[in-house]
Design a protein around this motif. Structure first.
Motif, PDB file in Angstrom:
ATOM      1  N   MET A  22       0.827  -1.209   0.000  1.00 54.09           N
ATOM      2  CA  MET A  22       0.000   0.000   0.000  1.00 54.09           C
ATOM      3  C   MET A  22       0.861   1.259   0.000  1.00 54.09           C
ATOM      4  O   MET A  22       0.484   2.285  -0.514  1.00 54.09           O
ATOM      5  CB  MET A  22      -0.938   0.011   1.191  1.00 54.09           C
ATOM      6  N   LEU A  23       2.070   1.179   0.620  1.00 58.96           N
ATOM      7  CA  LEU A  23       3.003   2.299   0.610  1.00 58.96           C
ATOM      8  C   LEU A  23       4.390   1.768   0.887  1.00 58.96           C
ATOM      9  O   LEU A  23       4.593   0.957   1.801  1.00 58.96           O
ATOM     10  CB  LEU A  23       2.609   3.340   1.659  1.00 58.96           C
ATOM     11  N   ASN A  24       5.351   2.231   0.102  1.00 59.35           N
ATOM     12  CA  ASN A  24       6.749   1.901   0.346  1.00 59.35           C
ATOM     13  C   ASN A  24       7.557   3.175   0.173  1.00 59.35           C
ATOM     14  O   ASN A  24       7.500   3.819  -0.878  1.00 59.35           O
ATOM     15  CB  ASN A  24       7.251   0.827  -0.613  1.00 59.35           C
ATOM     16  N   GLY A  62      13.813  11.058  -1.688  1.00 57.59           N
ATOM     17  CA  GLY A  62      13.142   9.782  -1.496  1.00 57.59           C
ATOM     18  C   GLY A  62      12.345   9.328  -2.695  1.00 57.59           C
ATOM     19  O   GLY A  62      12.216  10.035  -3.709  1.00 57.59           O
ATOM     20  N   ARG A  63      11.801   8.137  -2.559  1.00 58.73           N
ATOM     21  CA  ARG A  63      10.924   7.548  -3.577  1.00 58.73           C
ATOM     22  C   ARG A  63       9.772   6.877  -2.848  1.00 58.73           C
ATOM     23  O   ARG A  63       9.966   6.009  -2.004  1.00 58.73           O
ATOM     24  CB  ARG A  63      11.686   6.545  -4.437  1.00 58.73           C
ATOM     25  N   LEU A  64       8.567   7.299  -3.202  1.00 55.23           N
ATOM     26  CA  LEU A  64       7.346   6.827  -2.554  1.00 55.23           C
ATOM     27  C   LEU A  64       6.543   6.006  -3.556  1.00 55.23           C
ATOM     28  O   LEU A  64       6.140   6.518  -4.598  1.00 55.23           O
ATOM     29  CB  LEU A  64       6.532   8.037  -2.069  1.00 55.23           C
ATOM     30  N   THR A  65       6.342   4.725  -3.252  1.00 56.66           N
ATOM     31  CA  THR A  65       5.588   3.848  -4.142  1.00 56.66           C
ATOM     32  C   THR A  65       4.188   3.644  -3.580  1.00 56.66           C
ATOM     33  O   THR A  65       4.022   3.208  -2.440  1.00 56.66           O
ATOM     34  CB  THR A  65       6.292   2.486  -4.307  1.00 56.66           C
ATOM     35  N   LEU A  66       3.188   3.981  -4.402  1.00 56.59           N
ATOM     36  CA  LEU A  66       1.783   3.885  -4.012  1.00 56.59           C
ATOM     37  C   LEU A  66       1.042   3.005  -5.003  1.00 56.59           C
ATOM     38  O   LEU A  66       1.610   2.566  -6.010  1.00 56.59           O
ATOM     39  CB  LEU A  66       1.162   5.285  -3.964  1.00 56.59           C
TER      40      LEU A  66
END
Length: 395
Positions: free
Chosen positions: A1-3, A18-22
């Motif tokens: 759900m979030l990384n 940063g890098r936000l994976t959704l």
């Protein structure tokens, strides 16, 4: 759900790359998020948002609940298909909009009672209802329902006095209790997205610390700082930001809500903020105030009546560079002149605010790209110095 992945840090500040994976895509941080209150960023085609590399936009829980209503959005499987945006979306909880109703609403432990500003219906918004609405919206990032602690007291007996420590504490503790209810309802609904908690506490550092400690116990995947830019002097806003920003948990994304100017964004980055939103670039564009690398520009001023230059000679947005994407500084000549934009504004033509909104958003998004590049190259300090020097030149 979030990384969330931390890719780089700055040795001389608290800035992070940063890098936000959704669920609907990857967001490179630090990032500015355009505000799309009613399921649209005012005056901007979705294609234009893609062209300017917008990675994530906002939706407004309160207003979308009012219109078109959840029954309509549910037919489309959520906000992404409804507004034809295939990248991530963050939705606020409705808390700020309820706060802005002032004396038209009644806050209790259970939630907030108020009359719909659309049709007068009696409504009751609770932490649970906010989670249910945002689950239907299927936003990638869901915000907890909170009470936005005002700078000026909402108590009519206070006659506009600054919120006291006791009032700010009571408001902050209510938001913490609501945060726990949001977390529990979010889990009950099996929402596959990410829920952020919101640090409150007004202009009191120790209350901000207490709020953050309570949210860390609830273990939200992301943390936001709320209750700033709500009427307080700029020095108070910066004081709280400088206090709480560096204390936010390093392994989670940090979101500063509703702030602000280009200078505010740079300060926020230096204090460890990863995500920003604000209506300023779109609202100011509609009112004739434009942000440029060289300072702010008021297109309504008479001095622009016959000026052949674009808004910003270094900008490659459609308003400044046209379809060529080549800035005037690099020999491009296809953009729209200040004289033309001044004319559109004076005539009330809708193309004017459309072009200026494209420019302002492009400037904000480009600024964040330049910050990311500077962090990647370990040269944020020199970038920030050049940013302030150039902005002081004047447009």
């Amino acid at each position: 759900m979030l990384n969330f992945e931390l890719l780089a840090t700055d040795a001389d500040s608290h800035a992070r790359r940063g890098r936000l994976t959704l669920n609907h895509g990857v967001v490179q941080t630090p990032i500015f998020m355009p505000v799309g209150t009613y399921g649209t960023v005012k005056g901007v085609m979705p294609r234009s948002l893609h062209d300017m590399n917008a990675q994530i936009i906002l939706g407004n829980t309160f207003h979308l609940w009012m219109r078109p209503g959840l029954d309509v959005i549910k037919q489309f499987g959520g906000l992404h298909a409804f507004e034809q945006w295939n990248k991530p979306i963050l939705t606020d909880s409705g808390g700020f909009q309820v706060w802005s109703l002032g004396q038209m609403r009644k806050i209790t432990e259970e939630g907030v009672k108020f009359a719909s500003p659309v049709n007068g219906d009696k409504l009751f918004l609770t932490p649970e209802v906010s989670m249910q609405i945002q689950t239907v919206l299927n936003s990638d990032i869901v915000m907890q329902f909170d009470e936005c602690t005002p700078y000026l007291s909402v108590d009519p007996k206070s006659k506009g006095q600054i919120t006291t420590e006791a009032q700010a504490r009571s408001s902050m503790q209510l938001s913490l209790r609501w945060a726990e209810r949001c977390r529990d309802e979010f889990a009950r609904l099996s929402n596959p997205n990410a829920l952020f908690g919101i640090v409150q506490g007004g202009m009191f550092e120790h209350l901000r610390d207490e709020s953050l400690a309570g949210l860390e116990k609830l273990d939200f995947p992301g943390i936001a700082v709320g209750g700033l830019s709500v009427g307080e002097p700029k020095e108070d806003m910066l004081r709280i930001l400088r206090h709480i920003g560096p204390k936010l948990p390093a392994h989670k994304p940090h979101y500063l809500m509703g702030v602000g100017t280009p200078e505010d964004l740079i300060t926020g980055v230096q204090m460890g903020i990863d995500m920003f939103d604000c209506v300023m670039p779109t609202r100011n564009a509609r009112n004739g105030t434009l942000f440029t690398r060289y300072g702010d520009l008021k297109i309504r001023n008479a001095r622009h009546r016959s000026d052949p230059r674009p808004i910003d000679p270094s900008c490659t947005c459609y308003a400044c560079a046209g379809s060529s994407g080549v800035s005037w500084n690099d020999g491009g000549r296809e953009g729209f002149s200040r004289a033309y934009l001044h004319h559109l504004d004076r005539c009330g033509e809708m193309l004017g605010p459309m072009l200026t909104t494209v420019h302002n958003l492009h400037y904000y998004l480009t600024l964040m790209q330049e910050v990311r590049d500077a962090l990647d190259a370990q040269r944020l300090g020199s970038f920030v110095q050049a940013f302030h020097t150039t902005r002081a030149q004047g447009a």
